[in-house]
Scaffold this motif. Structure first.
Motif, PDB file in Angstrom:
ATOM      1  N   GLY A  80       0.826  -1.206   0.000  1.00 54.55           N
ATOM      2  CA  GLY A  80       0.000   0.000   0.000  1.00 54.55           C
ATOM      3  C   GLY A  80       0.854   1.247   0.000  1.00 54.55           C
ATOM      4  N   SER A  81       0.674   2.099   0.984  1.00 53.15           N
ATOM      5  CA  SER A  81       1.411   3.362   1.066  1.00 53.15           C
ATOM      6  C   SER A  81       2.671   3.246   1.916  1.00 53.15           C
ATOM      7  CB  SER A  81       0.510   4.457   1.658  1.00 53.15           C
ATOM      8  OG  SER A  81       0.117   4.127   2.976  1.00 53.15           O
ATOM      9  N   ARG A  82       3.050   2.022   2.268  1.00 55.40           N
ATOM     10  CA  ARG A  82       4.215   1.827   3.136  1.00 55.40           C
ATOM     11  C   ARG A  82       5.314   1.045   2.416  1.00 55.40           C
ATOM     12  NH1 ARG A  82       1.586   0.371   9.071  1.00 55.40           N
ATOM     13  NH2 ARG A  82       0.314   2.271   9.268  1.00 55.40           N
ATOM     14  N   ASP A  97       6.302   5.780   5.421  1.00 56.71           N
ATOM     15  CA  ASP A  97       4.844   5.783   5.418  1.00 56.71           C
ATOM     16  C   ASP A  97       4.406   7.020   4.635  1.00 56.71           C
ATOM     17  OD1 ASP A  97       2.111   6.011   5.932  1.00 56.71           O
ATOM     18  OD2 ASP A  97       2.293   5.097   7.916  1.00 56.71           O
ATOM     19  N   PHE A  98       4.079   6.824   3.368  1.00 56.10           N
ATOM     20  CA  PHE A  98       3.745   7.954   2.507  1.00 56.10           C
ATOM     21  C   PHE A  98       2.426   8.611   2.921  1.00 56.10           C
ATOM     22  CE2 PHE A  98       6.696   5.482  -0.054  1.00 56.10           C
ATOM     23  CZ  PHE A  98       7.510   6.468  -0.594  1.00 56.10           C
ATOM     24  N   ALA A  99       1.492   7.826   3.429  1.00 59.01           N
ATOM     25  CA  ALA A  99       0.205   8.377   3.846  1.00 59.01           C
ATOM     26  C   ALA A  99       0.367   9.291   5.056  1.00 59.01           C
ATOM     27  CB  ALA A  99      -0.780   7.253   4.152  1.00 59.01           C
TER      28      ALA A  99
END
Length: 293
Positions: A80-82, A97-99
Motif C-alpha cells: 500500500g502506502s508503506r 509511510d507515505f500516507a
C-alpha cells in the motif's frame, strides 16, 4: 504497538497465549524487513527478483499484499502506502509511510535488541516459548503443488507438546534456486531475528533436492536452496488455534518503482518500530501505577 499488544494487555490465560503467539507469527510474516547478516563480498540477489505475496493476518483473518523487490544486497517491501527498505550492506532498515508523511531508520542491532526484550525472562513471549517446548520436528512429504503457476514440492513439518502443537507447511519452488543467505533474508530466519526453533527444519525443507540436481546434470552445492512459494504456520494451544499464511501469487523481474523508495518533500523522521516496541514492552513490564485513595 498494534492490536497484538492490546491482546497482551487485556488477555489472560489461553487468549493471551494465542495473541502472543500471533505476535510471533506476525513478525515472521514481515520477515523481509529483516534478514541475514551479509558482508560486502556476498551478493544475495545477483539478478532482479520481484515477488508478490498474499499474507493472512492470524488475528483478524484479513489479507494484505506485499511486493518484494530484491536486487544486490537490498530487499524493498512495498505494501500500500508503506515501504520497508532492508539494506544488508548498511545493516539498516528504513520504513517510509507515505500516507502519514513519516519515515524511520533502525539498525539491525536495534531490531535484535527489540526481539531480545520481547523474549526476556518473565515476559509474555518467554512464557509462551516455554509452554511451547515439545517434541522434535517430523517432516512428511505432501507431494507436488502448483503455486503462482510454478511447480513446487510440499513438505509438512509437525511437532507436539503437552499443551500445544504446531505445524508448518512449506512448498518449495522446484525450479528457482537461491543461496542460503538469500532464503534466510526472505524468510526471516537469521540475524537480527532470534534463532527460531523451527529454523533448521524449515531450511531442511527448502534444501535443494539431490535428485533434481542429478536430473539437471548440475553439480551438488551445499549452498543451494529453493524459493519458498508457500509458508503456512498453524498453532494449537489448549484446543484453540490460529493460522498464518504467506503465499506467493506472482514472480517477475521488475525493478522497484522510483516513487516507492524516494522520500517526499516535508517527510518527518520518527522513531522506528523497534524503538517503539521496546518502549511499549517497558511500559507493560513496568510497575503498576499507584492507586490514589
Amino acid at each position: 504497538m498494534n492490536s497484538s499488544s492490546l491482546c497482551v494487555r487485556a488477555g489472560g490465560g489461553r487468549t493471551a497465549t494465542l495473541c502472543v503467539s500471533a505476535v510471533l507469527l506476525l513478525f515472521a510474516l514481515s520477515a523481509t524487513a529483516f534478514g541475514a547478516d551479509v558482508s560486502h563480498e556476498k551478493v544475495l540477489f545477483p539478478a532482479t527478483l520481484h515477488i508478490t505475496r498474499e499474507l493472512t493476518n492470524p488475528i483478524s483473518g484479513t489479507k494484505s499484499t506485499i511486493d518484494e523487490y530484491c536486487l544486490g544486497n537490498r530487499v524493498v517491501s512495498v505494501s500500500g502506502s508503506r515501504t520497508a527498505i532492508a539494506d544488508y550492506d548498511k545493516h539498516s532498515i528504513m520504513r517510509i509511510d507515505f500516507a502519514a508523511g513519516t519515515y524511520s531508520i533502525a539498525s539491525f542491532e536495534e531490531v535484535a535488541k527489540m526481539h531480545a526484550a520481547m523474549r526476556a525472562p518473565g515476559t509474555a513471549m518467554q512464557s509462551v516459548a516455554a509452554a511451547a517446548k515439545s517434541d522434535e520436528w517430523k517432516a512428511e512429504a505432501r507431494g507436488n503443488s502448483v503455486i503462482a503457476s510454478r511447480p513446487g514440492e510440499t513438505v509438512e513439518l509437525q511437532r507436539r507438546g503437552v499443551q500445544s502443537s504446531q505445524s508448518i507447511r512449506i512448498t518449495a519452488d522446484r525450479e528457482m534456486k537461491l543461496s542460503r543467505d538469500a532464503v534466510e533474508a526472505l524468510t526471516g530466519l537469521a540475524y537480527p531475528n532470534p534463532r527460531d526453533e523451527a529454523a533448521d527444519a524449515i531450511l531442511g525443507a527448502l534444501r535443494a533436492n539431490p535428485a533434481s540436481r542429478i536430473a539437471t546434470n548440475s553439480a551438488p552445492s551445499e549452498n543451494e536452496y529453493r524459493l519458498p512459494l508457500e509458508h503456512v504456520v498453524r498453532f494449537e494451544v489448549d484446543g484453540e488455534s490460529i493460522e498464518s499464511r504467506n503465499v506467493v501469487v506472482r514472480i517477475g523481474q521488475e525493478l522497484v518503482p522510483a516513487d516507492a523508495i524516494t522520500l517526499p518533500p516535508g517527510v518527518k523522521l520518527v522513531d522506528s518500530d523497534a524503538v517503539t516496541a521496546q518502549r511499549v514492552l517497558q511500559e507493560l513490564d513496568g510497575p503498576s501505577p499507584a492507586v490514589k485513595p
